[in-house]
Design a protein around this motif. Structure first.
Motif, short mmCIF file in Angstrom:
data_model
loop_
_atom_site.label_atom_id
_atom_site.label_comp_id
_atom_site.label_asym_id
_atom_site.label_seq_id
_atom_site.Cartn_x
_atom_site.Cartn_y
_atom_site.Cartn_z
N GLY A 21 0.85 -1.19 0.00
CA GLY A 21 0.00 0.00 0.00
C GLY A 21 0.88 1.24 0.00
N ALA A 22 0.32 2.34 0.48
CA ALA A 22 1.06 3.60 0.52
C ALA A 22 2.40 3.42 1.22
N ALA A 23 2.38 2.75 2.38
CA ALA A 23 3.59 2.65 3.20
C ALA A 23 4.61 1.69 2.59
N ILE A 43 5.54 -8.34 -0.19
CA ILE A 43 4.44 -9.30 -0.15
C ILE A 43 3.14 -8.51 -0.22
N GLU A 44 2.34 -8.73 -1.23
CA GLU A 44 1.12 -7.93 -1.42
C GLU A 44 0.15 -8.74 -2.31
N GLN A 52 -6.26 5.99 -1.41
CA GLN A 52 -7.45 6.06 -0.56
C GLN A 52 -7.91 7.48 -0.24
N ALA A 87 0.87 -12.34 3.69
CA ALA A 87 1.75 -12.79 4.78
C ALA A 87 0.86 -13.35 5.88
N PRO A 114 1.09 -3.59 6.67
CA PRO A 114 -0.10 -4.17 6.05
C PRO A 114 -1.36 -3.31 6.18
N CYS A 170 -7.76 8.50 9.11
CA CYS A 170 -8.33 9.74 8.63
C CYS A 170 -9.80 9.90 9.02
N ASP A 213 -0.61 2.51 8.69
CA ASP A 213 -1.79 2.40 9.55
C ASP A 213 -1.71 1.30 10.60
N THR A 222 -2.61 8.47 8.51
CA THR A 222 -2.82 9.12 7.23
C THR A 222 -1.68 8.82 6.27
N ALA A 223 -1.97 8.99 4.97
CA ALA A 223 -0.92 8.87 3.96
C ALA A 223 0.12 9.97 4.17
N ALA A 224 -0.33 11.10 4.69
CA ALA A 224 0.59 12.20 4.99
C ALA A 224 1.63 11.76 6.02
N LYS A 298 -5.56 19.56 -1.93
CA LYS A 298 -6.17 18.24 -1.71
C LYS A 298 -6.61 17.59 -3.02
C1 LIG Z 1 -11.81 7.21 2.84
C2 LIG Z 1 -10.40 7.52 3.25
C3 LIG Z 1 -9.95 8.83 3.22
C4 LIG Z 1 -8.65 9.14 3.55
N1 LIG Z 1 -8.23 10.43 3.48
C5 LIG Z 1 -6.95 10.74 3.71
C6 LIG Z 1 -6.46 12.07 3.52
O1 LIG Z 1 -7.21 12.96 3.12
N2 LIG Z 1 -5.15 12.32 3.75
C7 LIG Z 1 -4.30 11.34 4.16
O2 LIG Z 1 -3.11 11.63 4.29
N3 LIG Z 1 -4.72 10.07 4.37
C8 LIG Z 1 -6.02 9.75 4.15
N4 LIG Z 1 -6.47 8.46 4.34
C9 LIG Z 1 -5.60 7.47 5.00
C10 LIG Z 1 -4.55 6.84 4.09
O3 LIG Z 1 -5.13 6.38 2.90
C11 LIG Z 1 -3.89 5.71 4.84
O4 LIG Z 1 -3.36 6.23 6.05
C12 LIG Z 1 -2.75 5.06 4.05
O5 LIG Z 1 -3.26 4.45 2.89
C13 LIG Z 1 -2.02 4.03 4.92
O6 LIG Z 1 -1.07 3.34 4.17
P1 LIG Z 1 -0.73 1.81 4.55
O7 LIG Z 1 0.25 1.36 3.52
O8 LIG Z 1 -0.41 1.69 5.99
O9 LIG Z 1 -2.10 1.04 4.34
P2 LIG Z 1 -2.83 0.74 2.98
O10 LIG Z 1 -2.60 1.86 2.01
O11 LIG Z 1 -4.23 0.39 3.36
O12 LIG Z 1 -2.07 -0.52 2.38
C14 LIG Z 1 -1.96 -1.74 3.07
C15 LIG Z 1 -1.61 -2.82 2.04
O13 LIG Z 1 -1.23 -4.01 2.72
C16 LIG Z 1 -1.82 -5.11 2.09
N5 LIG Z 1 -1.95 -6.18 3.08
C17 LIG Z 1 -2.85 -6.28 4.08
N6 LIG Z 1 -2.63 -7.39 4.80
C18 LIG Z 1 -1.56 -8.00 4.23
C19 LIG Z 1 -0.86 -9.20 4.53
N7 LIG Z 1 -1.21 -10.00 5.55
N8 LIG Z 1 0.18 -9.55 3.73
C20 LIG Z 1 0.57 -8.75 2.70
N9 LIG Z 1 -0.07 -7.59 2.38
C21 LIG Z 1 -1.11 -7.23 3.15
C22 LIG Z 1 -3.16 -4.59 1.57
O14 LIG Z 1 -3.62 -5.38 0.48
C23 LIG Z 1 -2.80 -3.17 1.15
O15 LIG Z 1 -2.41 -3.09 -0.20
C24 LIG Z 1 -7.77 8.12 3.97
C25 LIG Z 1 -8.21 6.78 3.98
C26 LIG Z 1 -9.51 6.48 3.63
C27 LIG Z 1 -9.97 5.05 3.61
#
Ligand SMILES: Cc1cc2nc3c(=O)[nH]c(=O)nc-3n(C[C@H](O)[C@H](O)[C@H](O)COP(=O)(O)OP(=O)(O)OC[C@H]3O[C@@H](n4cnc5c(N)ncnc54)[C@H](O)[C@@H]3O)c2cc1C
Length: 326
Positions: A21-23, A43-44, A52, A87, A114, A170, A213, A222-224, A298
């Motif tokens: 994902g983003a991270a 792993i994804e 998002q 994973a 994840p 968020c 997250d 947040t993605a920020a 935004k």
């Molecule tokens: C409706 C909404 C609005 C938002 N608005 C904002 C905003 O305005 N500004 C902002 O900064 N942020 C915003 N966010 C939050 C932001 O999108 C998240 O904080 C960000 O995507 C977190 O990144 P992440 O990689 O931790 O999680 P994610 O982007 O959710 O990615 C996690 C990834 O891990 C994968 N995964 C899960 N479990 C496993 C596993 N067991 N093994 C391997 N892979 C796995 C998933 O398939 C996914 O691809 C918003 C989110 C939502 C839902």
């Protein structure tokens, strides 16, 4: 990017990243920018990568759902090996990750990213009616267009909005940290990944880092936040590979763009303890008042920054700060 077939013997990588994902993508890109020769596996399981933060604008009729998604293969860094699986279990003592397809990966360093699991079942009856009967959520991209349909068709009456308490991403729907983190004994008491708030290194297993997250840090999810965390993890992980002290600090930066109407947003930026951490001078973004400029950021600038900056390891306005005394 190489697509790896499942296999039964343990395959070793310098770095294994859980989550694309983003991270996961941002930290991989940041690591490869620093050391292009690193052997990194991601792993994804998902075939699509989502921006998002764009989903609220889909619900508001500003974006089409399609422009918030891209094929996962298009965002995977070229030099990373992609395992399209889940994973399932981490064994920190053996430094291995077991995948749902049966493969086993060994690592020198592990990055856990994840995201979190939206717990729709926490509200009785919700899952059965989501997407019909006037019940919707912007937390699922397939439902966000239905939100806009409902907004357009509402001529009179009341619309009921729900908002659960933190920690949520968020601000908006009930969620819960992934089960395999607790199952692998990497979680804190609440089940979130137990990492140091500043270095983002696991508190009990120094070969493990985390961001995004799933992390048990008290910043806004947040993605920020991820944008600032990725360079910190990249710096500290590389230092730890070289047996050097960890120098980079994450100060809890997060940002919540609050759209108060179409065309105006309050862009609040803050760190741990609610300390303001403005990126821009106050004449550009005040952080307390809705402005058209923040809307423009935004709706126009931040998506571009996400796809072309953050996911490519370009750390514009995200250089990590040094820890005290480092
Ligand atoms: C409706 C909404 C609005 C938002 N608005 C904002 C905003 O305005 N500004 C902002 O900064 N942020 C915003 N966010 C939050 C932001 O999108 C998240 O904080 C960000 O995507 C977190 O990144 P992440 O990689 O931790 O999680 P994610 O982007 O959710 O990615 C996690 C990834 O891990 C994968 N995964 C899960 N479990 C496993 C596993 N067991 N093994 C391997 N892979 C796995 C998933 O398939 C996914 O691809 C918003 C989110 C939502 C839902």
């Amino acid at each position: 990017m190489q697509h790896s077939p499942p296999e039964t013997t343990t395959r070793h990588h310098d770095v294994v990243v859980i989550g694309g994902g983003a991270a996961g993508i941002a930290v991989t890109a940041s690591l490869l920018r620093r050391r292009g020769d690193l052997d990194i596996a991601i792993i994804e399981p998902a075939e699509q990568h989502s921006y998002q933060p764009g989903w609220t604008l889909v619900g508001g009729g500003v974006f089409s759902a399609d422009i918030t998604r891209r094929p996962m293969r298009d965002v995977m860094p070229d030099k990373a090996t992609w395992y399209a699986s889940l994973a399932e279990m981490i064994d920190p003592e053996r430094a291995t990750v077991t995948l749902a397809d049966g493969s086993c990966l060994g690592y020198q360093r592990l990055v856990v990213a994840p995201g979190l699991v939206v717990d729709w079942g926490a509200i009785d009856g919700l899952e059965a009616t989501l997407g019909e009967n006037g019940v919707t959520s912007n937390y699922r991209v397939d439902l966000a267009p239905y939100t806009w349909k409902l907004v357009q068709s509402l001529k009179q009456g009341k619309a009921l909005f729900t908002q659960p308490p933190m920690p949520i991403k968020c601000a908006g729907a009930p969620q819960k940290a992934p089960a395999f983190i607790a199952g692998s004994r990497l979680g804190n008491d609440a089940g979130w990944l137990d990492i140091d708030a500043e270095t983002l290194q696991h508190v009990r297993h120094p070969a493990i880092f985390g961001l995004g997250d799933a992390s048990g840090t008290s910043n806004a999810k947040t993605a920020a936040a991820v944008r600032k965390q990725a360079p910190v993890v990249a710096e500290n992980l590389l230092s730890s590979l070289e047996d050097q002290p960890l120098k980079a600090a994450y100060l809890g930066y997060g940002s919540c763009p609050l759209a108060v109407e179409k065309g105006r947003v309050v862009l609040a930026e803050f760190g741990y303890g609610g300390v303001l951490q403005p990126t821009f001078p106050s004449w550009l973004n005040d952080g307390t008042q809705p402005t058209r400029r923040a809307w423009w950021l935004k709706a126009r600038q931040l998506p571009w920054l996400y796809w072309n900056g953050m996911l490519k390891g370009r750390e514009w306005l995200a250089a990590p700060v040094c820890r005290d005394g480092a």
